[in-house]
Design a protein around this motif. Sequence first.
Motif, PDB file in Angstrom:
ATOM      1  N   GLY A   1       0.859  -1.198   0.028  1.00  7.07           N
ATOM      2  CA  GLY A   1      -0.170  -0.103  -0.104  1.00  7.07           C
ATOM      3  C   GLY A   1       0.789   1.130  -0.096  1.00  7.07           C
ATOM      4  O   GLY A   1       0.664   2.076  -0.900  1.00  7.07           O
TER       5      GLY A   1
ATOM      6  N   LEU B   1       2.210   1.842  -3.403  1.00 12.03           N
ATOM      7  CA  LEU B   1       1.172   2.107  -4.391  1.00 12.03           C
ATOM      8  C   LEU B   1       1.083   3.561  -4.112  1.00 12.03           C
ATOM      9  O   LEU B   1       0.872   4.432  -5.182  1.00 12.03           O
ATOM     10  CB  LEU B   1       0.158   1.396  -4.235  1.00 12.03           C
ATOM     11  N   ARG B   2       0.805   3.827  -3.004  1.00  8.44           N
ATOM     12  CA  ARG B   2       0.155   5.468  -2.578  1.00  8.44           C
ATOM     13  C   ARG B   2       1.400   6.553  -3.157  1.00  8.44           C
ATOM     14  O   ARG B   2       1.115   7.509  -3.429  1.00  8.44           O
ATOM     15  CB  ARG B   2       0.024   5.341  -1.063  1.00  8.44           C
TER      16      ARG B   2
ATOM     17  N   TYR C   1       0.596   7.720  -6.425  1.00  2.00           N
ATOM     18  CA  TYR C   1      -0.726   8.878  -6.240  1.00  2.00           C
ATOM     19  C   TYR C   1      -0.458  10.019  -5.576  1.00  2.00           C
ATOM     20  O   TYR C   1      -0.645  11.178  -5.932  1.00  2.00           O
ATOM     21  CB  TYR C   1      -1.713   8.068  -5.540  1.00  2.00           C
TER      22      TYR C   1
ATOM     23  N   GLY D   1      -5.344   8.043  -1.238  1.00  2.00           N
ATOM     24  CA  GLY D   1      -4.503   6.958  -1.948  1.00  2.00           C
ATOM     25  C   GLY D   1      -4.757   5.269  -1.716  1.00  2.00           C
ATOM     26  O   GLY D   1      -4.412   4.581  -2.617  1.00  2.00           O
ATOM     27  N   THR D   2      -4.931   4.995  -0.436  1.00  2.00           N
ATOM     28  CA  THR D   2      -5.080   3.633   0.106  1.00  2.00           C
ATOM     29  C   THR D   2      -6.581   3.032  -0.712  1.00  2.00           C
ATOM     30  O   THR D   2      -6.549   1.990  -1.216  1.00  2.00           O
ATOM     31  CB  THR D   2      -5.642   3.571   1.524  1.00  2.00           C
TER      32      THR D   2
ATOM     33  N   ARG E   1      -7.535   3.963  -3.722  1.00  2.00           N
ATOM     34  CA  ARG E   1      -7.321   3.708  -4.990  1.00  2.00           C
ATOM     35  C   ARG E   1      -6.525   2.593  -5.368  1.00  2.00           C
ATOM     36  O   ARG E   1      -6.351   1.993  -6.003  1.00  2.00           O
ATOM     37  CB  ARG E   1      -6.278   4.819  -5.569  1.00  2.00           C
ATOM     38  N   ALA E   2      -5.324   2.622  -4.161  1.00  2.00           N
ATOM     39  CA  ALA E   2      -4.565   1.222  -4.109  1.00  2.00           C
ATOM     40  C   ALA E   2      -5.281   0.030  -4.322  1.00  2.00           C
ATOM     41  O   ALA E   2      -4.866  -0.879  -4.990  1.00  2.00           O
ATOM     42  CB  ALA E   2      -3.370   1.415  -3.101  1.00  2.00           C
TER      43      ALA E   2
ATOM     44  N   VAL F   1      -3.114  -5.151   0.999  1.00  2.00           N
ATOM     45  CA  VAL F   1      -2.552  -3.653   0.967  1.00  2.00           C
ATOM     46  C   VAL F   1      -1.520  -3.489   2.081  1.00  2.00           C
ATOM     47  O   VAL F   1      -0.709  -2.700   1.875  1.00  2.00           O
ATOM     48  CB  VAL F   1      -3.559  -2.611   0.607  1.00  2.00           C
TER      49      VAL F   1
ATOM     50  N   MET G   1       1.316  -0.984  -9.767  1.00  2.77           N
ATOM     51  CA  MET G   1       1.936   0.234  -9.657  1.00  2.77           C
ATOM     52  C   MET G   1       2.462   1.107 -11.003  1.00  2.77           C
ATOM     53  O   MET G   1       2.006   2.149 -10.859  1.00  2.77           O
ATOM     54  CB  MET G   1       3.281  -0.130  -9.103  1.00  2.77           C
TER      55      MET G   1
ATOM     56  N   ALA H   1      -0.747   2.629 -12.109  1.00  4.71           N
ATOM     57  CA  ALA H   1      -1.604   3.313 -10.968  1.00  4.71           C
ATOM     58  C   ALA H   1      -2.075   4.612 -11.670  1.00  4.71           C
ATOM     59  O   ALA H   1      -3.220   5.225 -11.393  1.00  4.71           O
ATOM     60  CB  ALA H   1      -0.583   3.595  -9.897  1.00  4.71           C
TER      61      ALA H   1
END
Lengths: 364, 338
Positions: free
Chosen positions: B111, B114-115, B118, B129-130, B132-133, B149, B168, B171
């Motif tokens: 998570g 990935l965040r 964003y 962000g989470t 969307r992740a 996540v 990722m 994203a």
Amino acid sequence: MTENTLLKIENLKQYFPIKGGFLGRTVNHVKAVDDISFTIGKGETVSVVGESGCGKSTTGRAILRLDEPTEGKVEFEGRDVLGMNAREMRKMRSEMQIIFQDPYASLNPRKTVRQTLNEAMEIQNVVPKKERNARIIELMETVGLQKHQIDRFPHEFSGGQRQRVGIARALSVNPKLIICDEAVSALDVSIQAQVLNLLKRLQREMGLTYLFIAHDLGVVRHISDRIIVMYLGKIVEMGETKSIFENPQHPYTKALLSAIPVPNPKKKSERIFLRGDVPSPIDPPTGCRFHTRCPFATDKCRDEVPVLEEKDEIYKDKHSVACHYALDIQQGKHKPKYNMTDVRRNLDDEGTDNKSQEKQLENA
Amino acid sequence: MSENILDIKDLRTSFFVEGSEVRAVDGVTFQVPEGKTLGIVGESGSGKSITALSILQLIERPGEIVGGSINFKGEELTEAKNARMRDIRGNEISMIFQEPMTSLNPVYTIGQQLRESYKIHQGLGKKEGTKRAIEMLELVGIPSPAKRVDQYPYELSGGMRQRVMIAMALACRPELLIADEPTTALDVTIQAQILELIKELQNDIGMSVIMITHDLGVVAETCDYVAVMYCGKVVEYADVETLFENPRHPYTVGLLNSLPRHDVDQDELIPIKGSVPAPDEMPTGCRFAPRCPHASDICSKLPELETQEDGNDVRCWIYTEEWDGEKGVAVYDREHTT
């Protein structure tokens, strides 16, 4: 046991203990190879295929006793390999050799080709000392290396040449059986083809027998007479190469074959996607080990371990499979539980399908 | 013909080691048509990965882009400022690498990693962000995304990690995805999942893809166009059907002839003789001449990449007026594979 059998494996098991806890006791086992049996005839090439962790390399190592098998029987020309003491085993190893995947790691970087080959011959004492040099040069020519490269170190060779040194080392003790553990996997295709052709030529000329361990099914189709398909430590299907490729009977073999990209843009293969990943070999699924990913699985598959047997009359003596429903699937009597061509379906961590389970519950 | 999203002309990337120049990428020219997939094939050391890194301006010392142009939607990337490149990377052009374990940061959760994307490119906060992740993880088919996540890369299998890498890379819905051997480290059944996933996501998002691979099967299944590289040069550029039906360059033919096939029976493989020349022994003429079964006198001079009647390109003297070897030489013997 027929006259022609070179190697016979019976109920071979290889469990690796997992140490853990406060006292470092064995808490569990990784069942890398779990009760497999097969034979290899003289002059034959048998391939073991399967994905990472299916136990194919472990099988090769267990035969040579590089790892001591937990249980089972290995017979080489009728002699019991596992019962041999260290001295007998050393002598035995001149008849069974292995070529490893990584020629970088399996050659001593501080020894020249001459020293590497000399060492092998010295340990096995197969060639009188005076004749060794001539034999080394002969071996180098056999595998396609040049005479003037005799005093070179491994780092002075390319990957393909290094693998040739590995082959020369295996040949130096005049073996009958060579186990090729992913011997061509690390090579580029143009070099891989050279080495495959070399292995085939050596087999013709010297009557060698190969146990070929590989994951590349193109390579396997090209080189093998028979194929053994393994999944999570068990043999799921075994048969003649043509029969396996043209009439795969186990759902796993079908999925495996359909997954290989075909180098022909006009041929789009009907693909079967397997759900999730291979489960852990520490606590493998009960019953048929493939049931967690198999679209055809039933309660019977969860409870009963299928036996490896010849199911199809047409392929008698040629092709056996370990699946309860192999024939029914083939005849269309047993249908898959879900669509096998959707890749983005959600699964839970056991690899079972959430949606189909929900549906089953609703129906009930 | 559709617009080209990426147009590379005569790209040259060299490494300067111990006073000598190693030309890893030596005059690469190709185009990526919008929404299509271009495959780059070649064996180890042919310069495929360095080409990809050059596009993203990720070449570090002692390497340097010494010439050529990289045109991305009309913008010249070789002249782009660092700030602009940071904006492009991961946002407009994304990359997936071969080894998912070494490309993911082991000390951050999925998570968190990935965040980051964003946060940098879209200025989203932690909560958004989470969310969307998790959506992204679900999109790439990861089971129980809300749980995953918060996990670390080591807790995932190889196939899962590669899915995370794809999540990722996608994203920010990039317009161009560069996949550098995305499935080489994976088992075939997992490879099939990942390739299909990339294809589906490509259709959803409408992005273009550069697929770098050494596997001709992967090329045949996923690519629309193919650039074959040898020793830092593109030797053939063709649409995928022409490449497999009517390969022109002797190196392409050599690759096809040495490939063990699982779908047809073959008697004997025809390997390419010899091996790739070392950088300090690079021939000055056609790089492939020493290994080429058709090589003639003129091959000591370097051929140009020339466009043929059907619009495909090949870099070989055989297809020119100047050819001094056997006329009408059969470069590809189709009998062998059928």
